[in-house]
Design a protein around this motif. Structure first.
Motif, PDB file in Angstrom:
ATOM      1  N   GLU A  99       0.737  -1.236  -0.168  1.00 62.25           N
ATOM      2  CA  GLU A  99       0.055   0.065   0.109  1.00 62.25           C
ATOM      3  C   GLU A  99       0.587   1.316  -0.218  1.00 62.25           C
ATOM      4  O   GLU A  99       0.430   2.369  -0.653  1.00 62.25           O
ATOM      5  CB  GLU A  99      -1.002   0.083   1.063  1.00 62.25           C
ATOM      6  N   GLN A 100       1.864   1.390   0.869  1.00 65.33           N
ATOM      7  CA  GLN A 100       2.884   2.376   0.843  1.00 65.33           C
ATOM      8  C   GLN A 100       3.618   2.734  -0.276  1.00 65.33           C
ATOM      9  O   GLN A 100       4.339   3.721  -0.280  1.00 65.33           O
ATOM     10  CB  GLN A 100       3.568   2.369   2.127  1.00 65.33           C
ATOM     11  N   THR A 102       4.601   3.968  -3.677  1.00 64.65           N
ATOM     12  CA  THR A 102       3.751   4.775  -4.741  1.00 64.65           C
ATOM     13  C   THR A 102       4.260   4.482  -6.266  1.00 64.65           C
ATOM     14  O   THR A 102       3.531   4.669  -7.122  1.00 64.65           O
ATOM     15  CB  THR A 102       4.135   6.301  -4.343  1.00 64.65           C
ATOM     16  N   ASP A 103       5.552   3.971  -6.255  1.00 65.83           N
ATOM     17  CA  ASP A 103       6.122   3.771  -7.702  1.00 65.83           C
ATOM     18  C   ASP A 103       6.963   2.603  -7.514  1.00 65.83           C
ATOM     19  O   ASP A 103       7.601   2.265  -6.669  1.00 65.83           O
ATOM     20  CB  ASP A 103       6.862   4.760  -8.374  1.00 65.83           C
ATOM     21  N   THR A 141      11.198   6.043 -12.167  1.00 67.44           N
ATOM     22  CA  THR A 141      11.366   5.707 -10.762  1.00 67.44           C
ATOM     23  C   THR A 141      12.760   5.872 -10.140  1.00 67.44           C
ATOM     24  O   THR A 141      12.820   6.151  -9.004  1.00 67.44           O
ATOM     25  CB  THR A 141      10.980   4.093 -10.889  1.00 67.44           C
ATOM     26  N   ARG A 232       9.368   3.236  -4.882  1.00 69.67           N
ATOM     27  CA  ARG A 232       9.360   4.840  -4.191  1.00 69.67           C
ATOM     28  C   ARG A 232       8.230   4.846  -3.202  1.00 69.67           C
ATOM     29  O   ARG A 232       7.114   4.166  -3.419  1.00 69.67           O
ATOM     30  CB  ARG A 232       9.095   5.824  -5.363  1.00 69.67           C
ATOM     31  N   SER A 233       8.203   5.518  -2.228  1.00 63.02           N
ATOM     32  CA  SER A 233       7.132   5.523  -0.871  1.00 63.02           C
ATOM     33  C   SER A 233       7.491   6.938  -0.368  1.00 63.02           C
ATOM     34  O   SER A 233       8.706   7.719  -0.431  1.00 63.02           O
ATOM     35  CB  SER A 233       7.470   4.529   0.094  1.00 63.02           C
ATOM     36  N   ALA A 234       6.485   7.353   0.396  1.00 64.02           N
ATOM     37  CA  ALA A 234       6.739   8.434   1.092  1.00 64.02           C
ATOM     38  C   ALA A 234       7.766   8.569   2.042  1.00 64.02           C
ATOM     39  O   ALA A 234       8.072   7.447   2.656  1.00 64.02           O
ATOM     40  CB  ALA A 234       5.483   9.081   1.739  1.00 64.02           C
TER      41      ALA A 234
END
Length: 402
Positions: A99-100, A102-103, A141, A232-234
């Motif tokens: 879920e976390q 993003t790419d 990415t 990638r993630s926050a």
């Protein structure tokens, strides 16, 4: 018999101290210049080293802010028997379901496929280049930029088209991508549709020829297994995602999965640069010490040459403290000249080098102030002995000196 009040010697004001201290420098300008130059070289070295290091760090931080420090790379590790592990075919879609995340994107090593500029080169001369199957969303990415041409898309990924890394293009002697430029990969000619700029967060791409996933399977016998999955993630989720990637990529053997943070390599590089900076600062301190010895030598010779002047001033009522202040002020002025000149020179060197490298120009104020303060301290210590020696000369001894 009446006794008069003894006359007190006139006090030297700050302006008078500076004027008296500057007398020796004006009368011997070449000697003063050479002594100040020794101090300036040491300070310029220290300021330049600190400034260039700070500018380099600012560029690194700027690059990390632009590329992002939130990219994680999943790679196969080793089995319990020390053999190379392999990511399962389901690793990519499973990682993408976190879920976390993003790419995400991936590359896969194409074994037994080498890259050549022509078919006349012996097979053993691979020039250290690799061939990777790449997904169309890879460039976005990993934050790679194109130097020439275009990136692989859903259409070109199915045909013999390749994008070369920066180092690969250089070794193959290819400056620009064009429909007429081809390289031999395996037994198939691939058209060079693009060339990448260096990729700091994915340096393995620099020495690679990247081809579409479908083309790699059809033309080069690629088995479809990813060898690097980029995510990638926050920023606030990076730690949590890092913990989830191993069991998600390979649920049956999570210990056979490695997860790396590319920005850690850049941080290690910065730490190495700081160590090197410390070494250079030590050399600058030695140069500064040598300059201080030069100031001390100049002041000792000045005292010996000016004994008549000292005797005359003592005869006219100058106290020992005033003589001591005069020579100490001369030493401090000499050091201040060298310190300020060195700070200016070091700042100019930093600015010139940083602009040449296209870095931000950063000269920490503490380096400038600390450098000048260090010169005043060394100048004061270097001039203290000559000043005390001058103040202890009696008027008769000084006037009798040849």
């Amino acid at each position: 018999m009446a006794t008069g009040t003894p006359l007190r010697p006139a006090r030297l004001r700050a302006g008078d101290v500076v004027k008296v201290g500057a007398v020796g420098l004006r009368t011997r300008p070449l000697r003063a210049f050479l002594s100040a130059l020794g101090i300036a070289i040491g300070i310029a070295a220290m300021v330049g080293v600190v400034g260039i290091s700070a500018s380099s760090s600012a560029e690194l931080n700027r690059m990390l802010d632009a590329l992002g420090t939130n990219m994680l790379t999943v790679k196969p590790g080793s089995t319990m028997f020390g053999e190379d592990a392999e990511l399962p075919l389901t690793a990519e879609p499973m990682v993408d379901r976190i879920e976390q995340v993003t790419d995400s994107s991936a590359i896969g090593t194409v074994d037994d496929a080498n890259v050549y500029r022509t078919d006349l080169i012996p097979e053993g001369e691979t020039n250290g280049l690799n061939v990777y199957a790449a997904r169309p969303d890879l460039r976005g990415t990993v934050g790679a930029e194109l130097a020439s041409g275009t990136w692989l898309n859903e259409g070109t990924s199915r045909y013999p088209a390749t994008v070369l890394g920066a180092t690969a293009a250089e070794r193959l002697g290819i400056g620009r991508a064009s429909p007429q430029t081809q390289v031999l990969i395996g037994d198939t000619w691939f058209t060079v549709v693009g060339i990448l700029e260096p990729a700091p967060l994915a340096p393995e791409l620099d020495t690679a020829a990247l081809v579409g996933w479908a083309a790699a399977e059809e033309e080069l016998g690629f088995d479809g297994h990813a060898t690097s999955i980029y995510t990638r993630s926050a920023n606030e989720d990076v730690t949590e995602v890092r913990e989830l990637l191993r069991p998600t990529a390979n649920p049956e053997a999570p210990d056979e999965v490695d997860v790396t943070l590319p920005s850690e390599a850049l941080a290690a590089q910065q730490a190495a640069d700081e160590t090197f900076t410390g070494l250079l600062l030590g050399l600058g301190a030695v140069a500064l010490l040598v300059g201080g010895v030069g100031v001390a030598n100049t002041m000792v010779i000045s005292v010996l040459e000016r004994r008549s002047e000292i005797g005359l001033r003592r005869s006219l009522g100058a106290t020992r403290g005033q003589i001591r202040t005069q020579f100490l002020a001369e030493s401090l002025l000499l050091s201040a000249m060298g310190g300020i000149g060195g700070a200016v020179l070091g700042s100019a060197v930093t600015a010139g080098y940083a602009l040449y490298q296209e870095w931000p120009v950063v000269v920490p104020p503490w380096a400038l102030l600390g450098g000048v303060a260090a010169t005043l301290l060394i100048g004061g210590l270097a001039g203290l002995y000559p000043a005390i020696r001058a103040s202890r000369l009696s008027p008769t001894e000084a006037l009798a000196a040849p």
